[in-house]
Design a protein around this motif. Sequence first.
Motif, mmCIF file in Angstrom:
data_model
loop_
_atom_site.group_PDB
_atom_site.id
_atom_site.type_symbol
_atom_site.label_atom_id
_atom_site.label_comp_id
_atom_site.label_asym_id
_atom_site.label_seq_id
_atom_site.Cartn_x
_atom_site.Cartn_y
_atom_site.Cartn_z
ATOM 1 N N GLY A 180 -11.331 5.674 1.696
ATOM 2 C CA GLY A 180 -10.241 5.168 3.232
ATOM 3 C C GLY A 180 -9.242 6.018 1.705
ATOM 4 N N ILE A 181 -8.037 6.037 1.918
ATOM 5 C CA ILE A 181 -6.535 6.636 1.097
ATOM 6 C C ILE A 181 -6.533 4.870 0.791
ATOM 7 N N ALA A 182 -6.231 5.312 -0.416
ATOM 8 C CA ALA A 182 -6.149 3.949 -1.343
ATOM 9 C C ALA A 182 -7.240 3.673 -1.640
ATOM 10 N N ASP A 231 -11.044 18.997 -5.959
ATOM 11 C CA ASP A 231 -10.056 18.219 -5.219
ATOM 12 C C ASP A 231 -9.669 18.383 -3.662
ATOM 13 N N ALA A 232 -10.428 17.684 -2.589
ATOM 14 C CA ALA A 232 -10.027 18.375 -1.211
ATOM 15 C C ALA A 232 -8.381 18.528 -0.746
ATOM 16 N N ASP A 233 -7.884 17.292 -1.724
ATOM 17 C CA ASP A 233 -6.585 17.268 -1.165
ATOM 18 C C ASP A 233 -5.376 18.103 -2.031
ATOM 19 N N MET A 234 -5.863 18.784 -2.892
ATOM 20 C CA MET A 234 -5.492 19.930 -3.965
ATOM 21 C C MET A 234 -5.664 21.277 -2.998
ATOM 22 N N VAL A 235 -6.881 21.101 -2.810
ATOM 23 C CA VAL A 235 -7.367 22.192 -1.362
ATOM 24 C C VAL A 235 -6.204 22.373 -0.202
ATOM 25 N N ALA A 236 -6.124 21.099 0.442
ATOM 26 C CA ALA A 236 -5.607 20.971 1.387
ATOM 27 C C ALA A 236 -4.236 21.186 0.991
ATOM 28 N N ARG A 237 -3.387 21.550 -0.237
ATOM 29 C CA ARG A 237 -1.721 21.687 -0.785
ATOM 30 C C ARG A 237 -2.017 23.139 -0.636
ATOM 31 N N THR A 278 8.660 26.085 2.038
ATOM 32 C CA THR A 278 7.629 25.339 1.510
ATOM 33 C C THR A 278 7.537 23.770 2.762
ATOM 34 N N LEU A 279 6.502 23.768 3.276
ATOM 35 C CA LEU A 279 6.450 22.239 4.219
ATOM 36 C C LEU A 279 6.658 20.991 3.379
ATOM 37 N N ASP A 280 7.175 21.022 4.507
ATOM 38 C CA ASP A 280 8.646 19.719 4.468
ATOM 39 C C ASP A 280 6.822 18.067 5.003
ATOM 40 N N ALA A 301 -0.611 14.756 17.748
ATOM 41 C CA ALA A 301 -0.798 15.740 16.705
ATOM 42 C C ALA A 301 -1.660 16.473 15.498
ATOM 43 N N ARG A 302 -1.856 14.743 14.847
ATOM 44 C CA ARG A 302 -2.828 14.829 14.340
ATOM 45 C C ARG A 302 -4.043 15.680 14.297
ATOM 46 N N GLN A 303 -4.512 15.529 15.138
ATOM 47 C CA GLN A 303 -5.948 16.384 15.883
ATOM 48 C C GLN A 303 -5.708 18.280 15.678
ATOM 49 N N ASP A 304 -4.307 17.944 15.947
ATOM 50 C CA ASP A 304 -4.006 19.605 15.935
ATOM 51 C C ASP A 304 -3.565 20.190 14.480
ATOM 52 N N LEU A 305 -3.145 19.012 13.866
ATOM 53 C CA LEU A 305 -2.826 20.020 12.692
ATOM 54 C C LEU A 305 -4.491 19.632 11.835
ATOM 55 N N ASN A 306 -5.285 18.943 12.254
ATOM 56 C CA ASN A 306 -6.846 19.026 11.517
ATOM 57 C C ASN A 306 -7.074 20.486 11.865
ATOM 58 N N GLY A 307 -6.552 21.148 13.373
ATOM 59 C CA GLY A 307 -7.497 22.158 13.648
ATOM 60 C C GLY A 307 -7.007 22.876 13.139
ATOM 61 N N SER A 328 -13.219 13.934 -1.778
ATOM 62 C CA SER A 328 -13.228 14.616 0.076
ATOM 63 C C SER A 328 -13.024 13.210 0.790
ATOM 64 N N PRO A 329 -11.160 13.153 1.082
ATOM 65 C CA PRO A 329 -11.258 11.509 1.609
ATOM 66 C C PRO A 329 -11.935 11.640 2.985
ATOM 67 N N LEU A 330 -12.096 12.777 3.475
ATOM 68 C CA LEU A 330 -11.895 13.044 5.201
ATOM 69 C C LEU A 330 -13.978 13.859 5.263
ATOM 70 N N GLY A 336 -0.654 2.926 9.798
ATOM 71 C CA GLY A 336 -1.211 4.588 10.963
ATOM 72 C C GLY A 336 -1.744 5.419 9.874
ATOM 73 N N ARG A 337 -1.469 5.606 8.447
ATOM 74 C CA ARG A 337 -2.238 6.349 8.078
ATOM 75 C C ARG A 337 -3.852 5.716 7.787
ATOM 76 N N ILE A 338 -4.529 4.303 7.289
ATOM 77 C CA ILE A 338 -5.036 3.975 7.871
ATOM 78 C C ILE A 338 -5.967 4.146 8.627
ATOM 79 N N SER A 343 -5.845 5.682 11.552
ATOM 80 C CA SER A 343 -6.256 7.597 11.774
ATOM 81 C C SER A 343 -7.389 8.442 10.809
ATOM 82 N N GLN A 344 -8.500 7.202 10.308
ATOM 83 C CA GLN A 344 -9.295 7.157 9.289
ATOM 84 C C GLN A 344 -10.812 6.694 10.230
ATOM 85 N N ALA A 345 -11.707 6.252 9.745
ATOM 86 C CA ALA A 345 -12.676 6.328 10.379
ATOM 87 C C ALA A 345 -12.906 5.262 9.528
HETATM 88 C C1 LIG Z 1 0.199 15.104 6.948
HETATM 89 C C2 LIG Z 1 -0.169 15.808 5.134
HETATM 90 C C3 LIG Z 1 0.945 17.300 5.621
HETATM 91 C C4 LIG Z 1 0.940 14.313 4.373
HETATM 92 O O1 LIG Z 1 1.257 14.692 3.378
HETATM 93 P P1 LIG Z 1 0.780 13.462 1.494
HETATM 94 O O2 LIG Z 1 1.797 14.813 0.569
HETATM 95 O O3 LIG Z 1 2.199 12.535 2.639
HETATM 96 O O4 LIG Z 1 -0.007 13.260 1.617
HETATM 97 P P2 LIG Z 1 -1.434 13.603 1.461
HETATM 98 O O5 LIG Z 1 -1.310 14.906 1.938
HETATM 99 O O6 LIG Z 1 -1.234 13.141 -0.330
HETATM 100 O O7 LIG Z 1 -2.384 13.299 1.425
HETATM 101 C C5 LIG Z 1 -3.057 11.528 1.009
HETATM 102 C C6 LIG Z 1 -4.187 11.118 1.709
HETATM 103 O O8 LIG Z 1 -3.664 11.163 3.555
HETATM 104 C C7 LIG Z 1 -5.102 11.016 3.899
HETATM 105 N N1 LIG Z 1 -5.233 11.935 4.976
HETATM 106 C C8 LIG Z 1 -4.324 13.425 4.954
HETATM 107 N N2 LIG Z 1 -4.560 14.038 5.468
HETATM 108 C C9 LIG Z 1 -5.165 13.133 6.819
HETATM 109 C C10 LIG Z 1 -5.759 13.534 8.434
HETATM 110 N N3 LIG Z 1 -5.325 14.641 8.730
HETATM 111 N N4 LIG Z 1 -6.442 12.469 8.775
HETATM 112 C C11 LIG Z 1 -6.459 11.555 8.266
HETATM 113 N N5 LIG Z 1 -5.942 11.451 6.979
HETATM 114 C C12 LIG Z 1 -5.537 12.151 5.669
HETATM 115 C C13 LIG Z 1 -5.970 10.919 3.336
HETATM 116 O O9 LIG Z 1 -7.228 9.850 2.520
HETATM 117 C C14 LIG Z 1 -4.883 11.684 2.375
HETATM 118 O O10 LIG Z 1 -5.922 11.090 1.032
HETATM 119 C C15 LIG Z 1 -0.581 16.303 4.554
HETATM 120 O O11 LIG Z 1 -2.109 15.708 4.708
HETATM 121 C C16 LIG Z 1 -1.545 17.354 5.613
HETATM 122 O O12 LIG Z 1 -1.557 18.542 5.578
HETATM 123 N N6 LIG Z 1 -2.876 16.482 5.959
HETATM 124 C C17 LIG Z 1 -4.204 17.997 6.698
HETATM 125 C C18 LIG Z 1 -4.878 17.863 6.095
HETATM 126 C C19 LIG Z 1 -6.356 16.648 4.989
HETATM 127 O O13 LIG Z 1 -6.661 16.853 6.766
HETATM 128 N N7 LIG Z 1 -6.043 16.595 3.726
HETATM 129 C C20 LIG Z 1 -6.503 15.089 3.787
HETATM 130 C C21 LIG Z 1 -8.116 16.236 3.512
HETATM 131 S S1 LIG Z 1 -8.789 17.309 3.414
#
Ligand SMILES: CC(C)(COP(=O)(O)OP(=O)(O)OC[C@H]1O[C@@H](n2cnc3c(N)ncnc32)[C@H](O)[C@@H]1O)[C@@H](O)C(=O)NCCC(=O)NCCS
Length: 197
Positions: free
Chosen positions: A9-11, A31-37, A64-66, A80-86, A114-116, A156-158, A160-162
């Motif tokens: 999980g996160i953190a 690192d999936a977080d780097m690939v996500a960026r 750049t993304l806020d 909204a999170r599901q849409d972003l994931n999509g 890979s956190p997810l 909210g972050r915690i 949103s994860q399994a």
């Molecule tokens: C929402 C965003 C812009 C927030 O950016 P921010 O810089 O605050 O956080 P960062 O990307 O460093 O993520 C920190 C942690 O949040 C958790 N997290 C990120 N995205 C998600 C998600 N869609 N669902 C659940 N947890 C997530 C992960 O544990 C991750 O390690 C960003 O997390 C993002 O684009 N997420 C969608 C892509 C994704 O799923 N990335 C994570 C796994 S590949």
Amino acid sequence: MQLVGLTGGIASGKSTVSGRFADVHGFPVIDADMVARFVVEPGQPALAEIADRFGADMLLADGTLDRPALGALVFADEAARQDLNGITHPRIAEEMGRRIGALADHDGPVVVDSPLLVEMGHAEAYPTIVVVAVGPEVQHDRLVADRGMDPDEAWGRINSQAPLADKLAVATHVIWNEGTIAELEARVDEVAASLTA
Ligand SMILES: CC(C)(COP(=O)(O)OP(=O)(O)OC[C@H]1O[C@@H](n2cnc3c(N)ncnc32)[C@H](O)[C@@H]1O)[C@@H](O)C(=O)NCCC(=O)NCCS
Ligand SMILES: Nc1ncnc2c1ncn2[C@@H]1O[C@H](COP(=O)(O)OP(=O)(O)OP(=O)(O)O)[C@@H](O)[C@H]1O
């Protein structure tokens, strides 16, 4: 190549663990977080789709993304999170596949942080899965105390994860991280030794 998934999980401490796998044990880390960026950099199609779906005010003046703004939105709104994931996950999976493929001839463990990993349905692709495990209260403490995150956003972050139990169910190796950093490092070294045995 020996493919090793690293999740938690996160953190939970994944970056601390993957940093030690890389620096002390010499394992390549993807690192999936780097690939996500990378997939939301200016000019990438995912960034335009995010602006379409969530509004142009999700972009900063330099294009750049806020990230804080989008994070505040999606971790408080499941649809909204599901849409972003999509928008992002297919591109992240594709780029991860490319980076893993580039290391196909590597001799030894290749760590995919890979956190997810479980949430994205990728667990079956990994013969070895290392789970960094901490309870939700420890996650919350670290997010709020160490990173200064708003307490509600941290939950909210915690949430949103399994749950941890789903990750433990697919683990081949578990690294509990509710103790000290020194204890964590010693356990990482044990797991590294078992991966190369
Ligand atoms: C929402 C965003 C812009 C927030 O950016 P921010 O810089 O605050 O956080 P960062 O990307 O460093 O993520 C920190 C942690 O949040 C958790 N997290 C990120 N995205 C998600 C998600 N869609 N669902 C659940 N947890 C997530 C992960 O544990 C991750 O390690 C960003 O997390 C993002 O684009 N997420 C969608 C892509 C994704 O799923 N990335 C994570 C796994 S590949
Ligand atoms: N055993 C520990 N004791 C105290 N603090 C720790 C411990 N392990 C990790 N931390 C701290 O907790 C925070 C989260 O660790 P880390 O960044 O490694 O987690 P992560 O799982 O990669 O997080 P994220 O999912 O946000 O990328 C960091 O500030 C780290 O220094």
